[in-house]
Design an enzyme around this catalytic site. Structure first.
Site, short mmCIF file in Angstrom:
data_model
loop_
_atom_site.label_atom_id
_atom_site.label_comp_id
_atom_site.label_asym_id
_atom_site.label_seq_id
_atom_site.Cartn_x
_atom_site.Cartn_y
_atom_site.Cartn_z
N ARG A 52 0.51 -0.86 -0.02
CA ARG A 52 -0.16 0.48 -0.32
C ARG A 52 0.87 0.94 0.30
O ARG A 52 0.39 2.35 -0.57
CB ARG A 52 -0.75 -0.10 1.20
CG ARG A 52 -2.22 0.68 1.27
CD ARG A 52 -2.80 1.08 2.28
NE ARG A 52 -2.46 1.62 3.63
CZ ARG A 52 -3.22 0.96 4.54
NH1 ARG A 52 -4.40 0.71 4.61
NH2 ARG A 52 -3.11 1.56 5.41
N LYS A 151 -1.98 7.27 1.54
CA LYS A 151 -1.47 7.55 2.72
C LYS A 151 -1.03 8.74 2.67
O LYS A 151 0.31 8.50 3.02
CB LYS A 151 -1.50 6.20 3.30
CG LYS A 151 -2.23 6.30 5.04
CD LYS A 151 -1.32 5.14 5.74
CE LYS A 151 -1.94 5.42 7.45
NZ LYS A 151 -3.11 5.55 7.98
N GLU A 184 -15.16 7.34 6.35
CA GLU A 184 -15.00 6.52 7.81
C GLU A 184 -15.04 7.53 8.78
O GLU A 184 -15.68 8.40 9.10
CB GLU A 184 -13.51 6.04 6.68
CG GLU A 184 -12.91 6.91 6.43
CD GLU A 184 -11.51 6.61 5.83
OE1 GLU A 184 -10.93 5.58 5.81
OE2 GLU A 184 -10.53 7.46 5.59
#
Length: 286
Positions: A52, A151, A184
């Site tokens: 990721r 991220k 989220e």
């Protein structure tokens, strides 16, 4: 204990672990990171985290200057260097130092930083009694502006929502997407249970595809619990039987109230407890 911080293949004491003030990671939030848990001396799903990380880096045209195989070895070595059996890893890759101005291609020498330490994100009482949540007015970044699947070091969007939650007396806040759907929380993915069915927002709802989230989905399917990745609204949380959050730092934590509305019976539910137990067993299997 004086922790050793890894920077580009070398270890430094905390006081001497430094990067340039001209690093674009500091100046513009230009970089990517991963947060990972250490259990019994091993990093949980390390390869998935690094894959990721590489995807986030590719998405912002940042070249990580070592191989994924070498970084895996360096992460493991940092855990051993700090003598950690249980803890947390913060792995950061910055764009590197460059002149003032936005141009990332004038930067050089990306910085790879590995911080290994202990962590206690929430008090233990919140795991037994459950969290109280509030819906933030700050929405998730529009995916056409900045993909939430990256991220990145720029977490100001989440921080603004976190401030709202804290000001309302809640440790966590639910963030909606640009369509008004549940995305989220500020640092965790969200799950609901209704009539025995486990639901969570899909990837295209504007969420980060959490490593713990995916592990919980696998555990639920293995346990014969029906799972759905579907758009959710605040109404779905209000009428849910159970709610819980997942994240590398948070693990699996129940939520029992949102916007001054009790969720279910106001206590952590049986599906939440079952998946929490299964997750804790999973991370200790290795």
């Amino acid at each position: 204990m004086n922790r050793k911080i890894y920077i580009n293949g070398q270890y430094f004491d905390r006081e001497n672990a430094k990067v340039s003030v001209f690093d674009h990671g500091l100046l513009y939030g230009d970089g990517v990171f991963e947060g990972m848990r250490i259990y019994s001396g091993k990093v949980f799903r390390l390869l998935e985290h690094l894959e990721r990380l590489w995807e986030s880096a590719r998405a912002i045209a940042l070249t990580i200057p070592i191989t994924i195989e070498q970084l895996m070895k360096d992460v493991d070595a940092t855990v051993k260097e700090n003598g950690l059996e249980d803890g947390y890893i913060r792995l950061i890759v910055t764009r590197g130092a460059g002149p003032l101005g936005l141009d990332p291609f004038r930067c050089s020498d990306p910085q790879i930083i590995i911080i290994a330490d202990t962590i206690s994100l929430y008090p233990e009482s919140h795991y037994t009694d459950g969290l109280k949540l509030v819906t933030a007015s700050t929405i998730r970044n529009h995916p056409a502006a900045l993909s939430p699947r990256i991220k990145s070091l720029n977490y100001l969007n989440n921080i603004m929502a976190k401030i709202e939650g804290l000001n309302a007396g809640c440790i966590e806040a639910v963030m909606l997407n640009h369509k008004g759907e549940v995305a989220e929380c500020t640092g965790d993915n969200l799950f609901l249970v209704k009539n025995g069915v486990l639901s969570t927002p899909p990837i295209d709802a504007g969420i980060l595809e959490g490593i713990t989230r995916n592990a919980v989905l696998e555990l639920a399917e293995n346990a014969g619990i029906e799972t759905r990745q579907i758009p959710l609204t605040r109404h779905d949380i209000y009428i849910a039987d159970e709610c819980f959050l997942t994240g590398s730092a948070a693990e699996v934590i129940p939520a029992v109230e949102i916007d001054n509305r009790v969720i279910g019976d106001g206590k952590p539910g049986p599906v939440t407890q079952k998946l929490n137990e299964a997750f804790r067993k999973l991370v200790r299997q290795r």
